[in-house]
Scaffold this motif. Sequence first.
Motif, PDB file in Angstrom:
ATOM      1  N   GLY A 164      -9.959  22.962  45.402  1.00  0.00           N
ATOM      2  CA  GLY A 164     -10.340  22.347  46.663  1.00  0.00           C
ATOM      3  C   GLY A 164     -11.216  21.121  46.517  1.00  0.00           C
ATOM      4  N   THR A 165     -11.702  20.699  47.646  1.00  0.00           N
ATOM      5  CA  THR A 165     -12.469  19.477  47.785  1.00  0.00           C
ATOM      6  C   THR A 165     -13.816  19.537  47.069  1.00  0.00           C
ATOM      7  OG1 THR A 165     -13.447  17.952  49.388  1.00  0.00           O
ATOM      8  CG2 THR A 165     -13.450  20.276  49.988  1.00  0.00           C
ATOM      9  N   ARG A 166     -14.264  18.386  46.634  1.00  0.00           N
ATOM     10  CA  ARG A 166     -15.632  18.285  46.094  1.00  0.00           C
ATOM     11  C   ARG A 166     -16.645  18.296  47.238  1.00  0.00           C
ATOM     12  NH1 ARG A 166     -16.035  16.324  40.593  1.00  0.00           N
ATOM     13  NH2 ARG A 166     -13.956  15.955  39.792  1.00  0.00           N
ATOM     14  N   ASN A 167     -16.205  17.944  48.439  1.00  0.00           N
ATOM     15  CA  ASN A 167     -17.087  17.864  49.608  1.00  0.00           C
ATOM     16  C   ASN A 167     -17.035  19.157  50.407  1.00  0.00           C
ATOM     17  OD1 ASN A 167     -17.715  15.120  48.992  1.00  0.00           O
ATOM     18  ND2 ASN A 167     -15.724  14.554  49.842  1.00  0.00           N
ATOM     19  N   ILE A 168     -17.508  20.220  49.795  1.00  0.00           N
ATOM     20  CA  ILE A 168     -17.459  21.531  50.454  1.00  0.00           C
ATOM     21  C   ILE A 168     -18.605  21.653  51.461  1.00  0.00           C
ATOM     22  CG2 ILE A 168     -18.761  22.707  48.636  1.00  0.00           C
ATOM     23  CD1 ILE A 168     -16.737  25.091  49.115  1.00  0.00           C
ATOM     24  N   THR A 169     -18.291  22.277  52.583  1.00  0.00           N
ATOM     25  CA  THR A 169     -19.283  22.508  53.632  1.00  0.00           C
ATOM     26  C   THR A 169     -19.811  23.942  53.535  1.00  0.00           C
ATOM     27  OG1 THR A 169     -17.628  23.331  55.197  1.00  0.00           O
ATOM     28  CG2 THR A 169     -18.028  20.926  55.176  1.00  0.00           C
ATOM     29  N   ALA A 170     -20.813  24.230  54.342  1.00  0.00           N
ATOM     30  CA  ALA A 170     -21.336  25.596  54.396  1.00  0.00           C
ATOM     31  C   ALA A 170     -20.232  26.562  54.820  1.00  0.00           C
ATOM     32  CB  ALA A 170     -22.527  25.674  55.352  1.00  0.00           C
ATOM     33  N   ALA A 171     -19.371  26.140  55.744  1.00  0.00           N
ATOM     34  CA  ALA A 171     -18.271  26.999  56.199  1.00  0.00           C
ATOM     35  C   ALA A 171     -17.277  27.242  55.066  1.00  0.00           C
ATOM     36  CB  ALA A 171     -17.557  26.365  57.397  1.00  0.00           C
ATOM     37  N   GLY A 172     -17.006  26.228  54.250  1.00  0.00           N
ATOM     38  CA  GLY A 172     -16.116  26.392  53.101  1.00  0.00           C
ATOM     39  C   GLY A 172     -16.690  27.364  52.088  1.00  0.00           C
ATOM     40  N   LYS A 173     -17.981  27.263  51.827  1.00  0.00           N
ATOM     41  CA  LYS A 173     -18.654  28.193  50.905  1.00  0.00           C
ATOM     42  C   LYS A 173     -18.582  29.617  51.432  1.00  0.00           C
ATOM     43  CE  LYS A 173     -21.953  24.790  49.153  1.00  0.00           C
ATOM     44  NZ  LYS A 173     -23.369  24.410  49.052  1.00  0.00           N
ATOM     45  N   GLN A 174     -18.817  29.779  52.729  1.00  0.00           N
ATOM     46  CA  GLN A 174     -18.771  31.107  53.336  1.00  0.00           C
ATOM     47  C   GLN A 174     -17.355  31.671  53.294  1.00  0.00           C
ATOM     48  OE1 GLN A 174     -21.631  32.846  54.483  1.00  0.00           O
ATOM     49  NE2 GLN A 174     -20.125  34.474  54.231  1.00  0.00           N
ATOM     50  N   ALA A 175     -16.352  30.811  53.469  1.00  0.00           N
ATOM     51  CA  ALA A 175     -14.953  31.257  53.420  1.00  0.00           C
ATOM     52  C   ALA A 175     -14.621  31.831  52.049  1.00  0.00           C
ATOM     53  CB  ALA A 175     -14.017  30.102  53.764  1.00  0.00           C
ATOM     54  N   ILE A 176     -15.119  31.202  50.988  1.00  0.00           N
ATOM     55  CA  ILE A 176     -14.876  31.702  49.632  1.00  0.00           C
ATOM     56  C   ILE A 176     -15.581  33.040  49.438  1.00  0.00           C
ATOM     57  CG2 ILE A 176     -15.278  31.271  47.167  1.00  0.00           C
ATOM     58  CD1 ILE A 176     -14.979  28.238  47.841  1.00  0.00           C
ATOM     59  N   GLU A 177     -16.837  33.113  49.832  1.00  0.00           N
ATOM     60  CA  GLU A 177     -17.581  34.379  49.694  1.00  0.00           C
ATOM     61  C   GLU A 177     -16.898  35.503  50.471  1.00  0.00           C
ATOM     62  OE1 GLU A 177     -19.820  37.197  48.424  1.00  0.00           O
ATOM     63  OE2 GLU A 177     -20.229  35.178  47.689  1.00  0.00           O
ATOM     64  N   ASP A 178     -16.469  35.212  51.686  1.00  0.00           N
ATOM     65  CA  ASP A 178     -15.790  36.227  52.503  1.00  0.00           C
ATOM     66  C   ASP A 178     -14.463  36.651  51.875  1.00  0.00           C
ATOM     67  OD1 ASP A 178     -17.917  36.053  54.272  1.00  0.00           O
ATOM     68  OD2 ASP A 178     -16.817  34.868  55.763  1.00  0.00           O
ATOM     69  N   LEU A 179     -13.716  35.697  51.291  1.00  0.00           N
ATOM     70  CA  LEU A 179     -12.461  36.014  50.620  1.00  0.00           C
ATOM     71  C   LEU A 179     -12.713  37.015  49.500  1.00  0.00           C
ATOM     72  CD1 LEU A 179      -9.434  35.518  49.911  1.00  0.00           C
ATOM     73  CD2 LEU A 179     -10.216  33.591  48.509  1.00  0.00           C
ATOM     74  N   PHE A 180     -13.716  36.759  48.662  1.00  0.00           N
ATOM     75  CA  PHE A 180     -14.023  37.669  47.571  1.00  0.00           C
ATOM     76  C   PHE A 180     -14.527  39.009  48.089  1.00  0.00           C
ATOM     77  CE2 PHE A 180     -13.464  34.011  44.957  1.00  0.00           C
ATOM     78  CZ  PHE A 180     -13.280  34.479  43.660  1.00  0.00           C
ATOM     79  N   SER A 181     -15.342  39.003  49.127  1.00  0.00           N
ATOM     80  CA  SER A 181     -15.866  40.267  49.678  1.00  0.00           C
ATOM     81  C   SER A 181     -14.750  41.123  50.262  1.00  0.00           C
ATOM     82  CB  SER A 181     -16.923  39.976  50.756  1.00  0.00           C
ATOM     83  OG  SER A 181     -18.042  39.365  50.162  1.00  0.00           O
ATOM     84  N   ARG A 182     -13.796  40.490  50.971  1.00  0.00           N
ATOM     85  CA  ARG A 182     -12.641  41.241  51.512  1.00  0.00           C
ATOM     86  C   ARG A 182     -11.785  41.811  50.388  1.00  0.00           C
ATOM     87  NH1 ARG A 182     -12.330  36.882  54.964  1.00  0.00           N
ATOM     88  NH2 ARG A 182     -10.646  35.895  53.761  1.00  0.00           N
TER      89      ARG A 182
END
Length: 184
Positions: A164-182
């Motif tokens: 993905g993008t180098r310009n990650i937002t807080a929402a993008g970071k949370q999306a990754i964390e949520d993906l791993f948690s699910r």
Amino acid sequence: MNPADCILFSGGAGGAEAEFGACAERHGVEEVNFTFEGHPIVRHRGVRVLNHEELLAGDVSLAYVSRLMHRRYTDSATIRKVLQTLWYQVNNGQEIYVIGAILDDQTVRGGTGWAAEFAKLCNKPLYVFDQEKNGWFRWSGDEWERADGTAQPVITHPHFTGSGTRNITAAGKQAIEDLFSRSF
């Protein structure tokens, strides 16, 4: 799925790839980061520096990529090598997860777009978290479908790719964390 049996394939660059890697490490998932000599990366766990011959195996015509992506890629050695490492990431993963933005022409913005297009060509499950639309989208084979609620992505294959993008937002970071948690 047991995280100890899984491998994240990525590139180790700052932004989304670094977030995927950090999340993999927190969850006990092995990490392989494809790169090339002289390329700046921030993740140094599982680094796999591709040599000249290996990079050539992932080579693609920049004219072809430019036509497919509806944008022009300059013929620079660095751009070519970045696209070649993305080939390795997608080729090794059986599910592809990308953080970025889906454009009106159905491609994903930036160099990351090649990872998404190559996943489409390989007919691999592809999910993009669109930071501008603040949601996950799944490629159906014909179009992007919003993946809300119970349709949100879950990692189901032990070999998966995160890019993905180098310009990650807080929402993008949370999306990754949520993906791993699910998933784990």
